[in-house]
Write a protein that holds these residues in place. Sequence first.
Motif, PDB file in Angstrom:
ATOM      1  N   PHE A  19       0.867  -1.185   0.000  1.00 17.04           N
ATOM      2  CA  PHE A  19       0.000   0.000   0.000  1.00 17.04           C
ATOM      3  C   PHE A  19       0.898   1.228   0.000  1.00 17.04           C
ATOM      4  N   LEU A  48      -2.759  -0.401  -8.867  1.00 19.28           N
ATOM      5  CA  LEU A  48      -4.176  -0.090  -8.663  1.00 19.28           C
ATOM      6  C   LEU A  48      -4.292   1.278  -8.007  1.00 19.28           C
ATOM      7  N   GLN A  81      -6.792   4.360  -6.273  1.00 18.57           N
ATOM      8  CA  GLN A  81      -8.067   4.791  -5.698  1.00 18.57           C
ATOM      9  C   GLN A  81      -8.722   5.812  -6.615  1.00 18.57           C
ATOM     10  N   LEU A  94     -11.701  -2.295  -5.550  1.00 21.10           N
ATOM     11  CA  LEU A  94     -10.257  -2.079  -5.581  1.00 21.10           C
ATOM     12  C   LEU A  94      -9.560  -3.041  -4.619  1.00 21.10           C
ATOM     13  N   TYR A 145      -7.029  -6.128  -5.496  1.00 23.70           N
ATOM     14  CA  TYR A 145      -5.699  -6.178  -4.876  1.00 23.70           C
ATOM     15  C   TYR A 145      -5.438  -7.569  -4.299  1.00 23.70           C
ATOM     16  N   LEU A 153      -1.024  -0.802  -4.469  1.00 23.46           N
ATOM     17  CA  LEU A 153      -2.242  -0.005  -4.360  1.00 23.46           C
ATOM     18  C   LEU A 153      -1.867   1.404  -3.910  1.00 23.46           C
TER      19      LEU A 153
END
Length: 645
Positions: free
Chosen positions: A471, A496, A498, A506, A510, A518
């Motif tokens: 992340f 990916l 947001q 999403l 993931y 992400l």
Amino acid sequence: MIEKFFAAGGALDKAIPGFQARQPQIDMAKAVDSAINEQTQLVVEAGTGTGKTFAYVVPALVRGKKTIISTGSKNLQEQLFHRDLPLMADALGFTGRVSLLKGRSNYLCHDRLSRQITESHGQYADPTLLTQLVKIRTWSSATKTGDLGECETIAEDSPVIPMITSNNDNCLGRECPSYDDCFVVRARRKAMEADVVVVNHHLFLADLAIKETGFGELIPEAEVFIFDEAHQMPDIASQYFGQSLSSRQLQELAKDIEIGYRTEAKDMRQLQKMADRLSQAAAEMRIVLGEPGFRGNWRDASSNPAIQRELVRLSDALELAHEVLKLALGRSQLLDAAFERATLLKARLERLADTSITGYSYWYECTPRHFSLNITPLSVADKFREQMQQQQGAWIFTSATLAVDDDFGHFSHRLGLEPKQQFSLESPFDYASQALLCVPRFLPEPNSFGIADKLVEMLAPIIEHNQGRCFFLCTSHQMVRDLAEGFRAVLDIPVLVQGETTKQRLLAEYLERGNALLVATGAFWEGIDVRGQALSCVIIDKLPFTAPDDPLLKARIEDCRLRGGDPFAQVQIPDAVITLKQGVGRLIRDKKDKGVLVICDNRLVTRPYGAVFLRSLPSIPRTRDVAGVGQFLSAINDLDCTEVK
């Protein structure tokens, strides 16, 4: 007494496979039980993995008092109601009634669905809209709750939802022809009769705001009030103890007037003209307010001549709506309700136009299609304290992030709390062996030109080497866009982002891909639970200070100064610490998790206040060597592969 339920061979051990009591969990349960018994206030920071849900649910069920449990989001609300509470009730032999209550905008409105279907057969019908409405009508004949979250045939962000749900402005109440079958009325009736009611903070605070005006209530009286994810409460309270007017409200009013004209008052052509004028005035105000994604000072903006002109036009349009709807009184329940809304919105616009009243922050916000004008009180402590005094009972506040440098003053002061007890419970996780914190050397200064490109260059090798599973949490949407573009240009793994689909989709993608990066902001800093090596690296772009031009922050800074305080030390730093703790909490979610936290902000080690942040975080070993991060991740991945074999 409460310890026996958590002990080996106790009720929870017998009912839940693999249950293991933890001392911090028992300590919290005893404190909650004491607060319920003595009807006092309690504030508990329960570190990730403490098991705080069981720690407050068990004493609440055992004591058997009427209890309201409020959560930070609808997702947590549903998890508590559908999973945790039934499990606890079975384990403890609890036979009381448990109810789930959401805000009215979550429930299908029979009357509005019927009107929309009638309207959608007209000259300007949208076939896609009609198809969705027919699917919902089919579902409505089978549902027992009317909760649109349970309707799998439409997307959760479908534009049809606001058309078929009611709000405080447009609900017809007892005058509605479908009142006896109303899902909202049924849900509230169940809540009134239940022993435990699960709500969310928005609904709870909306209820307090309504009670403050002396009108009816949404949530029943109770003896025990428990707030999970309580760190969100002060900001949400500020919203509900203020006032706002949005273009969405104006356009929904215009839409209802148009439906009333086409279905029940076809001889009043002026209704259509007036609805068009109101909708146009709202659209023109949106244009003149400027770029989307912006929060500005309404007191300053309202002195702009161009905005003043649109404000007059909007006021005139509402005045005209009020007068025309007065002529239509008695013709239609929908138009009668619209008259009441026009009266309310007219008064609210007059209040918003007068920015001379002190003690409030005046601000506006723009999205691509809408705007809102807002008044927020500088402090909600007095109002919240007054509500607690009126309700009495036990008030319990818990979250993984409430204290700043072991001090609860920041949180308690904002809500006017005077807790008999407040304490922190350490997480059971062994951060010394499970995690590593890196603040890389040679970082560019925050907000410096081209910082996203430099972060991509510095961190892409680590992310690639870790096969994604990362992340990257950002403090702004612009940084999300810049980093996404940069990483997509250099990484071979999925990136990916947001905003490109819903939060749920999403996260599902993931987890499904297993090797993704992400890149996200706000919504992913909290309330996300990814366990195991699916997430072994969390990167944060900088310390999450709120933008200095944020009007809500400005209001609190002004309030702090009026009290003779230091806004940076007493407002800005504590806010940022709590947000950072939430982001950091995404990394280690289980005793078997291992991972690296990278915070790309030199201020953690170069500024005196950096020590406040570090002391507020778990005791994670630290490094400034990016190579050390790669080695730590390699060791995790090698161990993971060995265990798989």
